[in-house]
Design a protein around this motif. Structure first.
Motif, PDB file in Angstrom:
ATOM      1  N   TYR A 196      36.482 152.601  60.320  1.00  0.00           N
ATOM      2  CA  TYR A 196      37.298 153.425  59.416  1.00  0.00           C
ATOM      3  C   TYR A 196      36.572 153.710  58.112  1.00  0.00           C
ATOM      4  O   TYR A 196      35.820 152.879  57.601  1.00  0.00           O
ATOM      5  N   ASP A 197      36.827 154.906  57.595  1.00  0.00           N
ATOM      6  CA  ASP A 197      36.380 155.288  56.267  1.00  0.00           C
ATOM      7  C   ASP A 197      37.541 156.018  55.590  1.00  0.00           C
ATOM      8  O   ASP A 197      38.685 155.891  56.029  1.00  0.00           O
ATOM      9  N   ALA A 198      37.272 156.800  54.563  1.00  0.00           N
ATOM     10  CA  ALA A 198      38.343 157.507  53.862  1.00  0.00           C
ATOM     11  C   ALA A 198      37.884 158.904  53.500  1.00  0.00           C
ATOM     12  O   ALA A 198      36.687 159.201  53.464  1.00  0.00           O
ATOM     13  N   GLN A 199      38.856 159.770  53.240  1.00  0.00           N
ATOM     14  CA  GLN A 199      38.543 161.147  52.880  1.00  0.00           C
ATOM     15  C   GLN A 199      39.484 161.634  51.798  1.00  0.00           C
ATOM     16  O   GLN A 199      40.535 161.040  51.530  1.00  0.00           O
ATOM     17  N   ALA A 200      39.088 162.738  51.159  1.00  0.00           N
ATOM     18  CA  ALA A 200      39.902 163.349  50.107  1.00  0.00           C
ATOM     19  C   ALA A 200      39.608 164.837  50.054  1.00  0.00           C
ATOM     20  O   ALA A 200      38.518 165.285  50.402  1.00  0.00           O
ATOM     21  N   ASP A 201      40.589 165.599  49.589  1.00  0.00           N
ATOM     22  CA  ASP A 201      40.359 166.994  49.229  1.00  0.00           C
ATOM     23  C   ASP A 201      39.639 166.949  47.886  1.00  0.00           C
ATOM     24  O   ASP A 201      40.250 166.714  46.839  1.00  0.00           O
ATOM     25  N   ASP A 202      38.330 167.151  47.901  1.00  0.00           N
ATOM     26  CA  ASP A 202      37.526 166.939  46.704  1.00  0.00           C
ATOM     27  C   ASP A 202      37.964 167.797  45.517  1.00  0.00           C
ATOM     28  O   ASP A 202      38.103 167.298  44.394  1.00  0.00           O
ATOM     29  N   ALA A 203      38.210 169.083  45.746  1.00  0.00           N
ATOM     30  CA  ALA A 203      38.592 169.966  44.642  1.00  0.00           C
ATOM     31  C   ALA A 203      39.932 169.547  44.054  1.00  0.00           C
ATOM     32  O   ALA A 203      40.131 169.568  42.829  1.00  0.00           O
ATOM     33  N   ARG A 204      40.847 169.178  44.918  1.00  0.00           N
ATOM     34  CA  ARG A 204      42.169 168.765  44.442  1.00  0.00           C
ATOM     35  C   ARG A 204      42.075 167.455  43.660  1.00  0.00           C
ATOM     36  O   ARG A 204      42.687 167.288  42.607  1.00  0.00           O
ATOM     37  N   HIS A 205      41.297 166.513  44.187  1.00  0.00           N
ATOM     38  CA  HIS A 205      41.124 165.233  43.498  1.00  0.00           C
ATOM     39  C   HIS A 205      40.489 165.449  42.122  1.00  0.00           C
ATOM     40  O   HIS A 205      40.944 164.870  41.121  1.00  0.00           O
ATOM     41  N   THR A 206      39.457 166.279  42.034  1.00  0.00           N
ATOM     42  CA  THR A 206      38.811 166.546  40.757  1.00  0.00           C
ATOM     43  C   THR A 206      39.796 167.135  39.752  1.00  0.00           C
ATOM     44  O   THR A 206      39.847 166.725  38.587  1.00  0.00           O
ATOM     45  N   MET A 207      40.593 168.098  40.207  1.00  0.00           N
ATOM     46  CA  MET A 207      41.574 168.713  39.321  1.00  0.00           C
ATOM     47  C   MET A 207      42.582 167.671  38.827  1.00  0.00           C
ATOM     48  O   MET A 207      42.966 167.659  37.647  1.00  0.00           O
ATOM     49  N   MET A 208      43.008 166.758  39.701  1.00  0.00           N
ATOM     50  CA  MET A 208      43.980 165.740  39.308  1.00  0.00           C
ATOM     51  C   MET A 208      43.377 164.727  38.327  1.00  0.00           C
ATOM     52  O   MET A 208      44.063 164.239  37.435  1.00  0.00           O
ATOM     53  N   VAL A 209      42.093 164.416  38.475  1.00  0.00           N
ATOM     54  CA  VAL A 209      41.438 163.572  37.479  1.00  0.00           C
ATOM     55  C   VAL A 209      41.443 164.288  36.132  1.00  0.00           C
ATOM     56  O   VAL A 209      41.722 163.685  35.079  1.00  0.00           O
ATOM     57  N   GLY A 210      41.160 165.599  36.155  1.00  0.00           N
ATOM     58  CA  GLY A 210      41.176 166.376  34.923  1.00  0.00           C
ATOM     59  C   GLY A 210      42.549 166.407  34.280  1.00  0.00           C
ATOM     60  O   GLY A 210      42.682 166.258  33.049  1.00  0.00           O
ATOM     61  N   ARG A 211      43.578 166.587  35.060  1.00  0.00           N
ATOM     62  CA  ARG A 211      44.935 166.596  34.510  1.00  0.00           C
ATOM     63  C   ARG A 211      45.321 165.219  33.977  1.00  0.00           C
ATOM     64  O   ARG A 211      46.057 165.111  32.989  1.00  0.00           O
ATOM     65  N   THR A 212      44.830 164.160  34.619  1.00  0.00           N
ATOM     66  CA  THR A 212      45.105 162.817  34.111  1.00  0.00           C
ATOM     67  C   THR A 212      44.430 162.615  32.766  1.00  0.00           C
ATOM     68  O   THR A 212      45.006 162.002  31.852  1.00  0.00           O
ATOM     69  N   ALA A 213      43.203 163.130  32.614  1.00  0.00           N
ATOM     70  CA  ALA A 213      42.538 163.070  31.309  1.00  0.00           C
ATOM     71  C   ALA A 213      43.369 163.797  30.252  1.00  0.00           C
ATOM     72  O   ALA A 213      43.528 163.307  29.125  1.00  0.00           O
TER      73      ALA A 213
END
Length: 601
Positions: A196-213
């Motif tokens: 097992y590994d993991a995955q993410a929608d990279d663009a969405r994750h980046t945007m959410m990090v930005g909104r958290t900032a």
């Protein structure tokens, strides 16, 4: 875009059209994490009038991570990005949040250990709504020696990052593996190991990090290009920025500038008047998507190639197949996939499939650039995936290299070095304890999916899909549909998405152009064979009143997007990078025409 008054930040009616009452009503509620049109105006005022501790240049995952790290240390921070959040590398990855199994074979244990720790931290604490487990099959092709060799490697992979919430590996016979992945030829393997590994929608994750900032006080502003650096004696004292949408300029002063521009690192350092301590080489990685039924399998696959590995990654109703690894020395903003790239992927995947794939099966294609630290070898697959951080001159820190998965560590390291230029005591990083917005309450909401579905007349499957994109922000999203139930309808031509997601992308997620929505806030541009063309008109119609577009601007946004898709399709029919680059650059770009060369401010 509608022009704005530089003096008071008010909207002005122009040829682009005044923002409508519908749009103004979206501004009535102000939230720190909101990146909407009104917040954009307020952020410009802050850029003009504040002295920041830190200015971050670059809106990729490392940049937004650095902004979040700085803000949660109690620092004042502004992030400026010339295009859109995740417009470059951070929207064009393999979509994996992983340790990098192949790096074990290169004996890069430190990188793998660090990445595996980050994988677990994000899956369980920081972003469980965005980072998801995914099973992979590692086919074995040799008897006797290969199984113990691979088993030892995956055992190390399962344990070296510390305690893991993912299932452990499972040994499979050839028959067991084929039951799990009937798409594989019987003679393509002698057995397999599932891990097992993991995955993410990279663009969405980046945007959410930005909104958290932004939630913690950072200015996060896209379409804001650095055109020059402010020098005071022998140090950098800030940057001059240009609003790409309106042309206005201002100086942004800061104690330290953190350069997080990825493949543009060298150019940014040169513009600041320094060569820096390291160089960055761009490596092109190409992926394509096919429908899920084209590869009958319950698991993803990792296949060895003569150069590296090939991933077959489950992605909603699709498979992502990738990647390539070739040097790219042409346009950095729009790397182009060639027929040669696609044929390479088809050749390697078809070598193991019962039913081969063809060009006609491909629904989406994307190409991204990895910012690799230059080493002694010119072979990009051998350049370093480790990151490097350097105080290139007083008042400026650069960071480059690394993996998407280790963005938080990279951001921490950059800020740890940047504090040398901040004339106050700075707290240590705490981002390992700061969940992204949408994480809190996510698991409870998953259990309430049926109830939420009844409340809003949505199928529970649709609710769970939304939860995996918005987490506990779901209630704010769906609240927008209470006065207009038509927002719960699917986007024409792209039924996996709802119309409310388009409105939310503009009101809360900083989308300014049609491409921002179709390519990054949603993934319509790669998930449908029409690549967003069939949805462009309706999405533009929805965005126009929210952003104050005139009829001419709305039509230009659609035309630019359609021509971009056509240019990308043409580039994927030629063999050389040079031909593909020329074809791709022939398409219009709403931002590119407004960007200025560095040093012209």
């Amino acid at each position: 875009m509608a022009a704005k008054s530089a003096e008071n930040g008010a909207s002005e009616p122009t040829a682009a059209g005044a923002r409508t009452p519908e749009a103004e009503s979206l501004d009535a509620v102000t939230e720190p994490a909101r990146l909407g049109p009104a917040e954009r105006e307020r952020s410009w005022d802050r850029l003009q009038n504040e002295l920041f501790d830190v200015v971050v240049v670059g809106g990729g995952v490392v940049g937004v991570g650095a902004a979040l790290d700085a803000a949660t240390r109690g620092l004042s921070v502004a992030l400026v990005e010339a295009r859109d959040l995740a417009a470059g590398t951070s929207s064009r990855s393999s979509k994996l949040f992983h340790g990098g199994l192949r790096y074990l074979e290169q004996l890069d244990f430190g990188l793998v250990r660090e990445a595996l720790f980050e994988r677990e931290l994000n899956m369980t604490r920081l972003a469980p709504h965005l980072i998801k487990p995914v099973p992979f099959l590692y086919p074995l092709t040799h008897h006797v020696w290969e199984r113990p060799y691979v088993t030892a490697g995956i055992t190390l992979y399962d344990t070296m990052g510390g305690k893991s919430s993912l299932p452990k590996q499972k040994q499979l016979t050839r028959s067991g593996a084929l039951r799990m992945a009937p798409a594989l030829k019987r003679d393509a393997l002698v057995g397999a190991v599932r891990y097992y590994d993991a995955q993410a929608d990279d663009a969405r994750h980046t945007m959410m990090v930005g909104r958290t900032a932004a939630q913690y006080g950072a200015v996060v502003r896209t379409s804001t290009q650095v055109v020059d650096f402010i020098h005071e004696v022998d140090r950098i004292a800030g940057v001059r920025v240009r609003d790409v949408e309106t042309g206005r300029q201002t100086d942004v002063r800061a104690h330290v500038v953190v350069n997080c521009t990825g493949v543009w690192t060298d150019q940014m350092q040169h513009a600041a008047g320094t060569r820096g301590r390291f160089k960055v080489n761009a490596s092109k990685g190409v992926h394509f998507l096919v429908a899920r039924d084209k590869i009958p399998s319950d698991v993803g696959m990792i296949l060895r190639t003569e150069k590296s590995v090939l991933f077959v990654i489950p992605w909603r109703n699709h498979w992502i197949v990738g990647t390539t690894d070739t040097t790219w020395r042409l346009d950095l903003a729009h790397p182009a996939a060639t027929r040669h790239d696609i044929d390479y992927l088809l050749e390697h995947i078809n070598a193991v499939l019962v039913t081969p794939l063809s060009h006609d099966d491909i629904e989406g294609v994307y190409a991204g650039l990895r910012p690799l630290l230059a080493g002694e070898s010119e072979e990009t697959s051998k350049l370093s995936r480790e990151h490097a951080v350097s105080r290139v001159m007083p008042g400026m820190v650069s960071i480059a290299g690394g993996k998407y998965t280790t963005y938080r560590v990279m951001a921490k390291d950059a800020l740890d070095l940047a504090v040398q230029d901040i004339p106050a005591r700075v707290a240590p990083s705490i981002t390992d304890r700061v969940p992204l917005i949408g994480a809190d309450g996510y698991f409870a909401l998953v259990n309430q999916a049926e109830h939420i579905g009844r409340q809003y007349d949505l199928h529970p499957h649709r609710v769970r899909h939304l939860l995996d994109r918005y987490g506990s922000l779901l209630h704010g999203l769906l609240a927008m549909t209470e006065d207009d139930p038509t927002l719960r309808e699917p986007v024409p031509g792209s039924p996996d998405y709802l119309r409310v997601e388009i409105a939310y992308a503009v009101a809360y997620e900083g989308a300014l152009h049609l491409d921002d929505v179709l390519t990054r806030r949603t993934r319509i541009s790669i998930e449908y064979a029409h690549r967003g063309v069939d949805s462009a008109e309706s999405v533009a119609d929805q965005m126009a009143p929210l952003l104050g577009w005139s009829t001419e601007t709305r039509d230009e946004e659609v035309r630019s997007y359609v021509e971009r898709v056509e240019a990308e399709r043409r580039s994927q029919t030629v063999e050389s990078d040079e031909e593909a680059d020329k074809l791709r650059l022939a398409a219009p770009d709403p931002r590119r025409e407004q960007l200025e060369p560095l040093g012209t401010g």
